[in-house]
Scaffold this motif. Structure first.
Motif, short mmCIF file in Angstrom:
data_model
loop_
_atom_site.label_atom_id
_atom_site.label_comp_id
_atom_site.label_asym_id
_atom_site.label_seq_id
_atom_site.Cartn_x
_atom_site.Cartn_y
_atom_site.Cartn_z
N TYR A 14 44.01 44.37 6.08
CA TYR A 14 42.92 45.20 6.62
C TYR A 14 41.58 44.68 6.13
O TYR A 14 41.41 44.38 4.94
N ILE A 15 40.63 44.57 7.05
CA ILE A 15 39.26 44.17 6.73
C ILE A 15 38.33 45.24 7.28
O ILE A 15 38.44 45.64 8.45
N ASN A 16 37.40 45.70 6.46
CA ASN A 16 36.45 46.72 6.89
C ASN A 16 35.07 46.40 6.34
O ASN A 16 34.91 46.18 5.13
N LEU A 17 34.07 46.36 7.22
CA LEU A 17 32.69 46.08 6.83
C LEU A 17 31.82 47.26 7.19
O LEU A 17 31.76 47.67 8.37
N ILE A 18 31.15 47.83 6.19
CA ILE A 18 30.19 48.90 6.40
C ILE A 18 28.79 48.35 6.14
O ILE A 18 28.51 47.83 5.05
N VAL A 19 27.92 48.44 7.12
CA VAL A 19 26.54 47.95 7.01
C VAL A 19 25.60 49.07 7.43
O VAL A 19 25.73 49.62 8.54
N ASP A 20 24.68 49.42 6.55
CA ASP A 20 23.71 50.48 6.82
C ASP A 20 24.40 51.77 7.29
O ASP A 20 23.99 52.41 8.27
N ALA A 21 25.47 52.12 6.58
CA ALA A 21 26.21 53.37 6.77
C ALA A 21 27.02 53.42 8.06
O ALA A 21 27.55 54.48 8.41
N SER A 22 27.12 52.30 8.78
CA SER A 22 27.91 52.25 10.00
C SER A 22 28.99 51.19 9.89
O SER A 22 28.81 50.17 9.19
N THR A 23 30.10 51.38 10.58
CA THR A 23 31.17 50.39 10.58
C THR A 23 30.75 49.20 11.42
O THR A 23 30.57 49.32 12.64
N ALA A 24 30.60 48.05 10.77
CA ALA A 24 30.17 46.84 11.47
C ALA A 24 31.35 46.02 11.97
O ALA A 24 31.22 45.26 12.93
N ALA A 25 32.51 46.14 11.33
CA ALA A 25 33.69 45.40 11.75
C ALA A 25 34.93 46.01 11.12
O ALA A 25 34.89 46.50 9.99
N THR A 26 36.03 45.97 11.87
CA THR A 26 37.34 46.39 11.37
C THR A 26 38.40 45.52 12.00
O THR A 26 38.45 45.39 13.22
N LEU A 27 39.24 44.92 11.15
CA LEU A 27 40.40 44.17 11.63
C LEU A 27 41.63 44.67 10.88
O LEU A 27 41.59 44.83 9.66
N GLN A 28 42.69 44.90 11.61
CA GLN A 28 43.96 45.30 11.00
C GLN A 28 45.08 44.59 11.73
O GLN A 28 45.19 44.67 12.95
N THR A 29 45.91 43.87 10.98
CA THR A 29 46.99 43.11 11.60
C THR A 29 48.06 44.03 12.16
O THR A 29 48.25 45.16 11.70
N ASN B 178 25.00 37.67 14.16
CA ASN B 178 23.98 37.65 13.10
C ASN B 178 23.97 38.93 12.26
O ASN B 178 22.94 39.27 11.65
N THR B 179 25.12 39.62 12.21
CA THR B 179 25.23 40.73 11.27
C THR B 179 25.10 40.22 9.84
O THR B 179 25.71 39.21 9.47
N ASN B 180 24.32 40.91 9.03
CA ASN B 180 24.17 40.55 7.62
C ASN B 180 25.37 41.11 6.86
O ASN B 180 25.50 42.32 6.67
N ILE B 181 26.24 40.22 6.43
CA ILE B 181 27.47 40.65 5.76
C ILE B 181 27.17 41.30 4.41
O ILE B 181 27.89 42.17 3.95
N GLN B 182 26.14 40.86 3.74
CA GLN B 182 25.62 41.51 2.53
C GLN B 182 26.50 41.36 1.29
O GLN B 182 26.30 42.04 0.29
N PHE B 183 27.48 40.47 1.33
CA PHE B 183 28.19 40.15 0.10
C PHE B 183 27.26 39.52 -0.93
O PHE B 183 27.47 39.65 -2.13
N ASN B 184 26.25 38.83 -0.45
CA ASN B 184 25.44 38.00 -1.33
C ASN B 184 24.00 38.49 -1.48
O ASN B 184 23.09 37.70 -1.72
N ARG B 185 23.81 39.77 -1.37
CA ARG B 185 22.48 40.32 -1.66
C ARG B 185 22.25 40.30 -3.17
O ARG B 185 23.18 40.38 -3.97
N ASN B 186 21.00 40.23 -3.55
CA ASN B 186 20.66 40.27 -4.97
C ASN B 186 21.12 41.59 -5.58
O ASN B 186 20.86 42.67 -5.04
N THR B 187 21.84 41.50 -6.67
CA THR B 187 22.43 42.61 -7.44
C THR B 187 23.63 43.26 -6.74
O THR B 187 24.08 44.32 -7.15
#
Length: 226
Positions: A81-96, A145-154
């Protein structure tokens, strides 16, 4: 030794000498604070062996704040399962569709993301034991061009847990996190020349890890950061 999907060991090939045991009863996990890195591209790769498939086993978790967080795990029902939340909204979901419940074998999991891609299904790619996963019960890909945000400062990157919850129960080895490059599965493994259905690890030390990337070989003991 070579760690194989069939839990076999061979005397030739790339040597993997160490793994790390995660115990979900102790909430054990690895954690690293990131600095500003790539907003759009990255890769995670690990060889994993679950001990308790009926719990939620987190491999990778990115956390900036409660409105921006990203999860890669095995659900308690066994699906990846993969789930991405960006700015309080679900940006992506994958489930095998298929489940991963084998506690006797090592499994290689690689996930590459590149949200600059024009084709939606190319923005997140999942590879299991050297083969791209294409059958999903849920497949909602991020916008271009969704900002995944894994690599934001802090931001915080966790391996083996979600900031103290849903911790992995089992073993991991050859854990790789790449900042800024979406590698495919051939950067982390290869099929055995004499047994072409067997996927085995290769040396990853020459990859470009980027600003926040890391490679965990688990060679040290105690509290040493490896």
């Amino acid at each position: 030794m070579i760690i194989l999907g069939t839990n076999s060991i061979k005397d030739t090939g790339y040597d993997v000498a160490n793994s790390l045991r995660f115990n979900d009863g102790s909430s054990e996990q690895l954690y690293r604070v990131t600095s500003a890195g790539s907003d759009y591209k990255g890769t995670f790769s690990a060889w994993v062996k679950k001990s308790t498939p009926e719990v939620e086993n987190t491999m990778l978790y990115g956390y900036y704040n409660s409105n921006n967080k990203h999860t890669l795990n095995f659900l308690s029902s066994g699906e990846l399962y993969i789930n991405l939340i960006v700015d309080a909204s679900t940006a992506a979901t994958l489930q095998t569709n298929r489940t991963f419940r084998d506690v006797s074998a090592w499994t290689h999991v690689a996930v590459a993301w590149d949200t600059t891609q024009g084709t939606a299904s190319n923005r997140i790619k999942v590879y299991i034991n050297g083969v791209q996963e294409t059958s999903f019960a849920t497949s909602n890909y991020p916008n271009q061009n969704t900002n995944i945000q894994f690599n934001r400062n802090t931001s915080g990157v966790y391996v083996g847990g979600q900031a103290g919850s849903n911790t992995f129960d089992g073993y991991m080895c050859e854990v790789v996190y790449i900042d800024g490059t979406a590698y495919d599965q051939t950067s982390f493994g290869e099929f055995d020349s004499s047994s072409p259905n067997i996927w085995k690890p290769i040396d990853v030390s020459g990859l470009t890890f980027g600003t926040n990337g890391f490679y965990c070989e688990f060679k040290q003991s105690g509290t040493s950061t490896d």
